[in-house]
Each structure stands twice: as structure tokens, then as C-alpha cells.
Design an enzyme around this catalytic site. Structure first.
Site, short mmCIF file in Angstrom:
data_model
loop_
_atom_site.label_atom_id
_atom_site.label_comp_id
_atom_site.label_asym_id
_atom_site.label_seq_id
_atom_site.Cartn_x
_atom_site.Cartn_y
_atom_site.Cartn_z
N ILE A 31 0.84 -1.20 0.00
CA ILE A 31 0.00 0.00 0.00
C ILE A 31 0.88 1.26 0.00
CG2 ILE A 31 -1.80 1.27 1.27
CD1 ILE A 31 -2.77 -1.52 2.26
N ASP A 62 11.15 2.47 6.67
CA ASP A 62 10.79 1.06 6.71
C ASP A 62 12.07 0.29 6.98
OD1 ASP A 62 10.17 -1.63 6.10
OD2 ASP A 62 8.54 -1.02 4.79
N ARG A 75 -3.78 0.42 10.81
CA ARG A 75 -4.42 -0.27 11.93
C ARG A 75 -4.57 0.68 13.11
NH1 ARG A 75 -6.49 -3.17 9.28
NH2 ARG A 75 -6.50 -5.42 9.13
N CYS A 131 -4.59 4.80 7.67
CA CYS A 131 -5.51 3.83 7.07
C CYS A 131 -4.92 2.43 7.24
CB CYS A 131 -5.73 4.13 5.59
SG CYS A 131 -6.61 5.67 5.32
N GLU A 188 -12.81 -0.78 17.62
CA GLU A 188 -13.81 -0.52 16.58
C GLU A 188 -15.07 -1.31 16.88
OE1 GLU A 188 -12.03 -1.23 12.74
OE2 GLU A 188 -10.38 0.10 13.15
N GLY A 228 -11.17 1.54 4.25
CA GLY A 228 -10.03 1.42 3.33
C GLY A 228 -10.25 0.40 2.23
N ALA A 229 -10.83 -0.74 2.58
CA ALA A 229 -10.97 -1.82 1.59
C ALA A 229 -12.35 -1.81 0.95
CB ALA A 229 -10.74 -3.16 2.27
N HIS A 286 -13.47 2.49 9.01
CA HIS A 286 -12.68 1.38 8.44
C HIS A 286 -13.15 1.05 7.01
CE1 HIS A 286 -10.03 -2.24 9.73
NE2 HIS A 286 -9.90 -2.02 8.43
N1 LIG Z 1 -7.98 0.37 6.28
C1 LIG Z 1 -8.16 -0.78 5.66
O1 LIG Z 1 -9.29 -1.16 5.36
C2 LIG Z 1 -6.99 -1.60 5.26
C3 LIG Z 1 -5.87 -1.64 6.05
N2 LIG Z 1 -4.80 -2.42 5.70
C4 LIG Z 1 -3.64 -2.38 6.55
O2 LIG Z 1 -2.62 -1.60 5.93
C5 LIG Z 1 -1.33 -1.98 6.42
C6 LIG Z 1 -0.34 -2.13 5.28
O3 LIG Z 1 -0.75 -3.18 4.42
P1 LIG Z 1 0.17 -3.67 3.17
O4 LIG Z 1 0.84 -2.53 2.54
O5 LIG Z 1 -0.68 -4.57 2.36
O6 LIG Z 1 1.22 -4.54 3.97
P2 LIG Z 1 2.71 -4.94 3.52
O7 LIG Z 1 3.03 -6.12 4.35
O8 LIG Z 1 2.82 -5.04 2.05
O9 LIG Z 1 3.58 -3.70 4.02
C7 LIG Z 1 3.84 -3.38 5.35
C8 LIG Z 1 5.22 -2.73 5.42
O10 LIG Z 1 5.44 -2.31 6.76
C9 LIG Z 1 6.84 -2.50 7.02
N3 LIG Z 1 7.05 -2.53 8.46
C10 LIG Z 1 6.88 -3.56 9.33
N4 LIG Z 1 7.21 -3.18 10.59
C11 LIG Z 1 7.59 -1.87 10.48
C12 LIG Z 1 8.05 -0.91 11.43
N5 LIG Z 1 8.20 -1.21 12.72
N6 LIG Z 1 8.32 0.34 10.98
C13 LIG Z 1 8.18 0.67 9.66
N7 LIG Z 1 7.80 -0.21 8.72
C14 LIG Z 1 7.49 -1.46 9.13
C15 LIG Z 1 7.18 -3.79 6.31
O11 LIG Z 1 8.56 -3.91 6.04
C16 LIG Z 1 6.35 -3.68 5.04
O12 LIG Z 1 7.14 -3.15 3.99
C17 LIG Z 1 -1.59 -3.26 7.22
O13 LIG Z 1 -1.66 -2.92 8.59
C18 LIG Z 1 -2.96 -3.72 6.75
O14 LIG Z 1 -3.62 -4.52 7.69
C19 LIG Z 1 -4.80 -3.15 4.54
C20 LIG Z 1 -5.90 -3.14 3.71
C21 LIG Z 1 -7.10 -2.39 4.03
O1 LIG Z 2 -12.48 -6.24 5.45
C1 LIG Z 2 -12.30 -5.03 5.56
O2 LIG Z 2 -13.06 -4.18 5.12
C2 LIG Z 2 -11.05 -4.55 6.30
C3 LIG Z 2 -9.85 -4.62 5.42
C4 LIG Z 2 -8.60 -4.58 6.19
O3 LIG Z 2 -8.44 -3.87 7.13
C5 LIG Z 2 -7.53 -5.51 5.76
O4 LIG Z 2 -7.67 -6.15 4.72
O5 LIG Z 2 -6.52 -5.61 6.50
#
Ligand SMILES: NC(=O)C1=CN([C@@H]2O[C@H](COP(=O)(O)OP(=O)(O)OC[C@H]3O[C@@H](n4cnc5c(N)ncnc54)[C@H](O)[C@@H]3O)[C@@H](O)[C@H]2O)C=CC1
Ligand SMILES: O=C(O)CCC(=O)C(=O)O
Length: 526
Positions: free
Chosen positions: A150, A169, A230, A228, A259, A280-281, A278
């Protein structure tokens, strides 16, 4: 026919796929007790973020084979409990990447131009053009915390809007960040310089309350924060106070500590804050993507085929899986351990398959070691399918060797990693009834089962050193569960491996390194 329970709203495209092989019951808003009552009837459970799949629910299941999370984060599933019961947990690591990135960008622009409040004021019949003077993002600095899927897409779009990009990162190489157009910096510098800070990290013990009163104090009065990712990564009370006192300009939040968001100071901050539930997705496209992605995996597992994004159990054939399963856990544990000893940014991982493991059939152990190595960065998002790709994208060089002549144990695994803290190695084997043992750390022979919290020292083998370390830990109320010293020669260099009951409190590691005779010290959480 198999039975699937869908306990959160899922796109019809997913239900259609499941219906090809199973009877599908959609029952949303179930209370935990209701789910416990009925889970015994089902072979598969499909959820989004609304259902918490606790240990109790998993234990109440009798024929559950797979839990499918239509999304990325599996933090609402007790994955270790599922693994213990042999239940596969799958997710959709990429299905909602674009949706979440676009939501973060929309939040950034909406916050800058006060769009939600301006819109509400017009709808109330007003025409106020003074209150809603905004700020441009062009030529401003965006600090991206977490440059994964993301974060990288946000970077790509923000670059096109003319923003300067800083990123933090600890698990991404400088080259990779540069490819994405970001300058990799330390967190403090990002906090000090960014006009906008956007969070794209998992919630882990290291990232919980990353944005707190102390870190907020480092930011500029014009800084705006977007979360966006956690809830719980931001201390919400400290954020509300910082906005109220003008220490930062505002925030846009999609996720919350708890939440749905209950009574909260955050609601009273007017146009300087945007709150979404929430979302984002929540795009039509992402919901179709994640529903299809996860439903296909559930269908495949119910048909006896492997899953492509298993978070916990790899998609291997049953005979190979049965043989390798205990060693997969060994490889993951060693990967996680050596990754932490070497420091986050690992450049090279050497995996040596020894003794009985020195065959081609053991190749999945290399992937398991990588999965363990990447666990600190990606948590449950790294799986047996994406571990090699993620490692490649992070520029980690993997070297695989075999040594059938190493016969100290029937089969053992030796990992060596080079990272920011230098080169470190660990060896492990299975003893007795398949218990994992560390048999060597940095070339020093030891024999200890790994534990959740461990401390390792490199020191001179001399009288009194164990006592000094014990007293120091005791003075900080750190309880030692077990301790072992490994040395090659008497009064030469030695390694000490301690299992401790709790994580080492902040600052103690530096004190340990000051103890005379101790050359270095490392703490790990497994
Ligand atoms: N609001 C929503 O509906 C959604 C939220 N999310 C959340 O978004 C976040 C990111 O998701 P993605 O990009 O898919 O994950 P990803 O796994 O591709 O990227 C996460 C990044 O965070 C880095 N990271 C880990 N620990 C760290 C630290 N202490 N400091 C800095 N960087 C660190 C990792 O190296 C990685 O590059 C997750 O928490 C996911 O659950 C994802 C989809 C929808
Ligand atoms: O299911 C949803 O809408 C939440 C998405 C989300 O936070 C995730 O995929 O990590």
C-alpha cells in the site's frame, strides 16, 4: 457436501464460487456464543474484519479445515490456535491494496481542503468560503511509514502529484526505496520534516503507539497525519491533545484502537480531523477481488488442493507436508531468530540443509526460513507463497547449500544472515519427540529450546560474568527461565543464551553491553 459458513458480508462473486463445491450459509452479526454453538457443523469459515475467530471458537470446531479472511490483516484470527488444530488460514494479500492506498490519498486531499466539513456546511444551506481555506500538497513532503504494497502505491501517486517523498521502513533496502522514488530516512527525521505522514504498517509490539505525545512533539505545527493501516498505532488521546493545542494541523483516521469507535475526544475536533469507519478496503472492486481470491482458495482446499496464500500451513502435497511439517516450524523459527540477530535490513541469507535434509525434497524449508526471516516485517502477510517474491523485492540474496555429511543430528538446518548488525548464524535440529533445539549460535555450540523472549550475549568466558548479568537483570525485575553458555575453548569467547519470561524493558540492552567482559548483546522475540 461440504458446508461453508460466511459470517461477514462478502461479495456475491465469492458466494458463487463457494456454491460450486459446498452448501453456503451466510449468517452475519453472530455473537461469539452463537458462533461457538454452530461452528461444529462447518468445514470452512469465511470472514472479513467483523468476526473475531478466537481460540474458543477454533476449539469448538470439529471439522473445520480452512478459515478464509477476505482481506489482508488476519489479526482477528487466532492463527497459532488454528495452526495447532491443523486448520489452514488464508487471506488475500493484494486484493484491496489499491483501495486502501486510494483511501489514504483521498483522506490526505480531503483533510488538506476540508472537503467533508465544507460539504456539510453547504448542505446546511451556508456559503462559507473563508473557514475552508486549505493547503496544497504540491511540493510538500510526504512521510510514508511502511513501504510495502500500500505504501508503495501511495508513493507512486503522490510522486505524480509533485510531492517530495520520505520513507521509513527498517526492512526495505535503500535501492528498493529509491526505485519507488522515496528517500529512506530514520523515523525521527521523517517526523521532523514531513508535512503529511501516512502510516502503512502492521500493528505489532514495535508499532503500537508509534505516534504518541513524544513523537507528536517532534512534528511541525503544519503536519497532518493519515492512518488507514491499523488502530492502536496512534495514541488517540495524545493525537487529540496535539491537534487541540495546535502542535500539529490535523489527522485523518480510518482505523481505531477499538472498533466501532466509542465515545472519543477525536469526534470533537471539527474540520481538523476526518474519521471514516474502516472503509479502506470498501470499494466494489476490492470486495470482488478479495471475495474471489479467498473463495477460490476455500474451494481448492475443500477439493483437497493446496491454497495459494496460506498464512500458516504451506500448500504442499499431504505426504511431503507430513514429512517436512516439523522441520518447517524449525526453519521458520531459525529464520525469525537469525533475522533479528542480523538486524532488520538483511542483505544475504545462506540456508544450509544438513544430514537427512540435504535432498531436493527439503526445498520448502528454504521458503519456510525466508517466511520466518520476513515475519518481523510482514507478520501474517508473509506466507509460503509470497515469501520468495517478498525477499526478492527487498533485495535479499538467498544462497542455498546442502551438506549430507553433517551428521551431528539426523537432519539439521544452518542459517547465516548478513544485515545491519553484521553476520550472524544459527543452527537447529529436532530432538526427542520433535522438539526444536538451537544447537549453535554464531559458531558456538549450545543446546536450548527457543522461547518467546530470548537474550544472547557474546562475552569473554571468565569467572563472575554470569553472576553480574543475573544481578543486572534481577535489578530490572527480569526473570531468567533458563540459561546456557556455549564456548569453544576455556576462557576464550563464549555465547550465552537466556530465556526470559518477559520482553527486555527499554534501555537494558545498552546497560548489558556496558558489563565488563560482554562484547555484544541481542534480544529477540520469537
Ligand atoms: N484500512 C483498511 O481497510 C486496510 C488496512 N490495511 C492495513 O494496511 C497496512 C499495510 O498493508 P500492506 O501494505 O498490504 O502490507 P505490507 O506487508 O505489504 O507492508 C507493510 C510494510 O510495513 C513494514 N514494516 C513492518 N514493521 C515496520 C516498522 N516497525 N516500521 C516501519 N515499517 C514497518 C514492512 O517492512 C512492510 O514493507 C496493514 O496494517 C494492513 O492490515 C490493509 C488493507 C485495508
Ligand atoms: O475487510 C475489511 O473491510 C477490512 C480490510 C482490512 O483492514 C484488511 O484487509 O486488512
Amino acid at each position: 457436501m461440504s458446508k461453508v459458513l460466511v459470517s461477514d458480508p462478502i461479495d456475491q462473486a465469492g458466494i458463487d464460487i463457494l456454491s460450486q463445491v459446498a452448501t453456503v450459509d451466510v449468517k452475519t452479526n453472530l455473537k461469539p456464543a452463537e458462533l461457538i454453538e454452530i461452528i461444529g457443523e462447518y468445514d470452512a469459515l469465511m470472514i472479513r474484519s467483523g468476526t473475531r475467530v478466537t481460540q474458543e471458537i477454533i476449539e469448538a470446531s470439529t471439522q473445520l479445515k480452512i478459515i478464509g479472511r477476505a482481506g489482508v490483516g488476519v489479526d482477528n484470527v487466532d492463527v497459532p490456535a488454528a495452526t495447532r488444530k491443523g486448520i489452514v488460514v488464508v487471506n488475500s494479500p493484494e486484493g484491496n491494496t489499491i483501495a486502501a492506498a486510494e483511501h489514504a490519498l483521498a483522506m490526505m486531499l480531503s483533510l488538506s481542503r476540508h472537503i467533508p466539513d465544507a460539504n456539510a456546511s453547504v448542505k446546511r444551506g451556508e456559503w462559507d468560503r473563508k473557514t475552508f481555506v486549505g493547503a496544497e500538497v504540491y511540493k510538500k513532503t510526504l512521510g510514508i511509514v511502511g513501504l510495502g504494497k500500500i505504501g508503495s502505491h501511495v508513493a507512486h501517486v503522490a510522486k505524480a502529484m509533485g510531492m517530495k517523498l520520505l520513507a521509513y521502513d527498517p526492512f526495505i533496502s535503500t535501492e528498493r526505496a529509491e526505485q519507488i522514488g522515496c528517500q529512506l530516512v530514520e523515523l525521527d527525521l521523517l517526523f521532523q520534516q514531513a508535512d503529511y505522514i501516512t502510516l502503512h504498517i502492521p500493528k505489532t509490539p514495535e508499532t503500537a503507539n508509534l505516534i504518541n505525545a513524544k513523537t507528536l512533539a517532534k512534528m511541525k505545527p503544519t503536519t497532518r497525519i493519515i492512518n488507514c493501516a491499523r488502530g492502536g498505532i496512534i495514541d488517540e488521546a495524545a493525537l487529540a491533545a496535539a491537534i487541540k493545542e495546535g502542535k500539529i494541523a490535523g489527522a485523518a483516521l480510518d482505523v481505531f484502537d477499538s472498533e466501532p469507535l466509542a465515545e472519543s475526544e477525536l469526534r470533537s475536533l471539527g474540520k481538523d480531523i476526518i474519521l471514516t469507519p474502516h472503509l479502506g478496503a470498501s470499494t466494489a472492486e476490492a470486495q470482488v477481488n478479495v471475495a474471489i481470491d479467498v473463495a477460490e482458495q476455500i474451494r481448492d482446499v475443500l477439493l483437497g488442493l493446496p491454497a495459494r496464500s496460506a498464512v500458516n500451513i504451506p500448500g504442499l502435497g499431504p505426504d511431503i507436508l507430513e514429512e517436512l511439517k516439523p522441520y518447517m516450524q524449525l526453519a521458520e523459527t531459525l529464520g525469525n531468530l537469525v533475522g533479528q540477530l542480523a538486524g532488520g535490513r538483511v542483505e544475504t541469507l545462506n540456508v544450509k540443509l544438513q544430514g537427512d535434509l540435504a535432498t531436493n525434497k527439503s526445498q520448502p524449508l528454504v521458503v519456510a526460513a525466508l517466511k520466518g526471516l520476513l515475519y518481523q516485517a510482514l507478520r501474517e502477510r508473509v506466507n509460503y507463497v509470497n515469501a520468495s517474491i517478498e525477499a526478492k523485492e527487498r533485495g535479499i540474496r538467498v544462497i542455498e547449500t546442502r551438506d549430507a555429511s553433517a551428521r551431528d543430528y539426523a537432519g539439521s538446518l544452518h542459517l547465516e544472515a548478513t544485515g545491519t548488525l553484521g553476520t550472524h548464524s544459527v543452527t537447529g535440529a529436532l530432538l526427542g519427540d520433535k522438539e526444536i533445539h538451537l544447537t549453535d549460535v554464531d559458531g558456538f555450540p549450545i543446546n536450548v529450546p527457543p522461547s518467546k523472549y530470548m537474550l544472547f550475549t557474546l562475552h569473554r568466558d571468565m569467572p563472575g560474568i554470569i553472576g553480574k548479568l543475573g544481578s543486572l537483570l534481577g535489578s530490572f525485575n527480569v526473570n531468567i527461565a533458563s540459561m546456557q553458555v556455549g564456548r569453544k575453548i576455556v576462557r576464550g569467547d563464549a555465547v550465552m543464551a537466556l530465556s526470559i519470561d518477559d520482553p527486555l524493558p527499554d534501555g537494558i540492552l545498552d546497560e548489558i553491553k556496558q558489563v565488563s567482559g560482554i562484547r555484544d548483546a541481542y534480544t529477540v522475540t520469537l
